[in-house]
Design a protein around this motif. Sequence first.
Motif, mmCIF file in Angstrom:
data_model
loop_
_atom_site.group_PDB
_atom_site.id
_atom_site.type_symbol
_atom_site.label_atom_id
_atom_site.label_comp_id
_atom_site.label_asym_id
_atom_site.label_seq_id
_atom_site.Cartn_x
_atom_site.Cartn_y
_atom_site.Cartn_z
ATOM 1 N N THR A 31 87.514 33.419 -11.094
ATOM 2 C CA THR A 31 87.167 34.127 -9.749
ATOM 3 C C THR A 31 88.305 33.958 -8.853
ATOM 4 O OG1 THR A 31 86.305 31.864 -8.790
ATOM 5 C CG2 THR A 31 84.726 33.181 -10.178
ATOM 6 N N GLY A 32 88.160 34.658 -7.489
ATOM 7 C CA GLY A 32 89.099 34.636 -6.604
ATOM 8 C C GLY A 32 89.379 33.286 -6.065
ATOM 9 N N LYS A 33 88.265 32.454 -6.073
ATOM 10 C CA LYS A 33 88.378 31.021 -5.559
ATOM 11 C C LYS A 33 89.200 30.276 -6.748
ATOM 12 C CE LYS A 33 85.984 26.553 -5.080
ATOM 13 N NZ LYS A 33 84.478 26.143 -5.169
ATOM 14 N N GLY A 36 97.315 26.910 -5.638
ATOM 15 C CA GLY A 36 97.535 26.037 -4.756
ATOM 16 C C GLY A 36 97.699 24.501 -5.283
ATOM 17 N N GLY A 37 97.056 24.218 -6.642
ATOM 18 C CA GLY A 37 96.958 23.046 -7.137
ATOM 19 C C GLY A 37 98.452 22.867 -7.861
ATOM 20 N N LEU A 38 98.851 24.161 -8.564
ATOM 21 C CA LEU A 38 100.258 24.104 -9.202
ATOM 22 C C LEU A 38 101.576 23.898 -8.260
ATOM 23 C CD1 LEU A 38 99.780 26.936 -11.974
ATOM 24 C CD2 LEU A 38 99.877 24.253 -12.262
ATOM 25 N N PHE A 39 101.063 24.417 -7.148
ATOM 26 C CA PHE A 39 102.184 24.401 -5.987
ATOM 27 C C PHE A 39 102.080 22.906 -5.465
ATOM 28 C CE2 PHE A 39 103.102 24.502 -1.346
ATOM 29 C CZ PHE A 39 104.495 24.857 -1.329
ATOM 30 N N LEU A 40 100.966 22.437 -5.101
ATOM 31 C CA LEU A 40 101.008 21.184 -4.880
ATOM 32 C C LEU A 40 101.645 19.987 -5.840
ATOM 33 C CD1 LEU A 40 99.871 19.684 -2.260
ATOM 34 C CD2 LEU A 40 97.630 19.355 -3.569
ATOM 35 N N ILE A 41 101.358 20.234 -6.824
ATOM 36 C CA ILE A 41 101.810 19.467 -7.922
ATOM 37 C C ILE A 41 103.244 19.491 -7.884
ATOM 38 C CG2 ILE A 41 102.023 18.816 -10.656
ATOM 39 C CD1 ILE A 41 99.050 19.681 -10.754
ATOM 40 N N GLY A 42 103.870 20.802 -8.146
ATOM 41 C CA GLY A 42 105.404 21.070 -8.209
ATOM 42 C C GLY A 42 106.164 20.360 -7.044
ATOM 43 N N ASP A 92 97.688 25.071 3.798
ATOM 44 C CA ASP A 92 96.327 25.260 4.710
ATOM 45 C C ASP A 92 95.228 26.250 4.243
ATOM 46 O OD1 ASP A 92 97.113 23.531 6.401
ATOM 47 O OD2 ASP A 92 98.050 25.016 7.721
ATOM 48 N N ILE A 93 95.838 27.283 3.580
ATOM 49 C CA ILE A 93 94.880 28.397 2.851
ATOM 50 C C ILE A 93 94.019 27.719 1.893
ATOM 51 C CG2 ILE A 93 94.652 30.413 1.550
ATOM 52 C CD1 ILE A 93 97.110 31.382 3.292
ATOM 53 N N VAL A 94 94.769 27.052 1.040
ATOM 54 C CA VAL A 94 93.866 26.310 -0.265
ATOM 55 C C VAL A 94 93.081 25.361 0.393
ATOM 56 C CG1 VAL A 94 94.364 24.940 -2.253
ATOM 57 C CG2 VAL A 94 95.886 26.595 -1.712
ATOM 58 N N PHE A 95 93.592 24.439 1.067
ATOM 59 C CA PHE A 95 92.570 23.338 1.760
ATOM 60 C C PHE A 95 91.342 23.958 2.728
ATOM 61 C CE2 PHE A 95 96.313 20.438 1.302
ATOM 62 C CZ PHE A 95 95.924 19.883 0.395
ATOM 63 N N SER A 96 91.966 25.075 3.339
ATOM 64 C CA SER A 96 90.743 25.696 4.295
ATOM 65 C C SER A 96 89.635 25.986 3.422
ATOM 66 C CB SER A 96 91.392 26.468 4.886
ATOM 67 O OG SER A 96 92.263 26.195 6.067
ATOM 68 N N LEU A 97 89.976 26.847 2.162
ATOM 69 C CA LEU A 97 88.883 27.496 1.300
ATOM 70 C C LEU A 97 87.977 26.271 0.940
ATOM 71 C CD1 LEU A 97 88.264 30.007 -0.201
ATOM 72 C CD2 LEU A 97 89.575 29.288 -2.020
ATOM 73 N N GLY A 121 96.013 17.987 -6.602
ATOM 74 C CA GLY A 121 96.842 19.082 -7.435
ATOM 75 C C GLY A 121 96.087 19.300 -8.735
ATOM 76 N N VAL A 122 95.832 18.248 -9.540
ATOM 77 C CA VAL A 122 95.507 18.104 -10.736
ATOM 78 C C VAL A 122 94.025 18.613 -10.680
ATOM 79 C CG1 VAL A 122 94.802 16.770 -12.649
ATOM 80 C CG2 VAL A 122 96.982 16.483 -11.923
#
Length: 247
Positions: A86-88, A95-101, A138-143, A199-200
């Motif tokens: 899904t879009g979500k 976002g998770g991969l970005f946060l981990i990296g 912010d976009i990831v956490f806001s969603l 992130g995981v």
Amino acid sequence: MEFLADPQIWISLLTLTALEIVLGIDNVIFISILAGKLPKDQQAKARQTGLMLALVTRILLLCSITWVMSLTKVLFVLPVMQVDVTGKSLILLIGGLFLIGKSVMEIHEKLEGEDGHATSGSKGASFQSTIIQILLLDIVFSLDSVITAVGMANQLWVMITAVVIALGVMLAFAGAISDFVNRHPTLKMLALSFLILIGVMLVGDSLGHHIPKGYIYFSMAFAFGVEMLNLKLRAKAKPVELHQPYR
């Protein structure tokens, strides 16, 4: 104004506000760590700008509830894992991969940097690049925050009020949280480890493997409690010094 006399309205507002604050703690930690790479005179401005962007993002998403909820519609099925995409889930995965990296890179820079210089050879982070990184997270956490709000309250004004109050609380304490983390390098490592864990969790959620947040927050609280005991017991010992980005 009769709706103001409804106790359910106030209960949902208080509950949602508390949840928004809890959900926003990881956001504040990440913003504090990113802002900590900037010159001292820009850190407070970066934190405030990041949280204000988070507030604007949440309100815009709340006002676009129809679009937000459409993100849960299946776009296609991943044949290998038989996972509904899904879009979500796409946003959570990215976002998770970005946060981990990003967290792993921060840990590497702090522990493996030579002579106080960043391993990448860059001359520190710029204000603009830091704000862009904050905005992406912010976009990831806001969603996640908005979908939680939609699931808990029916009135838009209740959702927006809860978000505004929660962001106000975080804005008031962001400086104290940032200073406390920066004064204790071991807490910074612990915070970065928490962000990897989050992130995981986001990646797992995006692939259909939901990890109850209660487990995540309990492990964070337990680890934080142990570290606070360590800091108290070793208050007189020389603190660990991590490499700082080159200014």
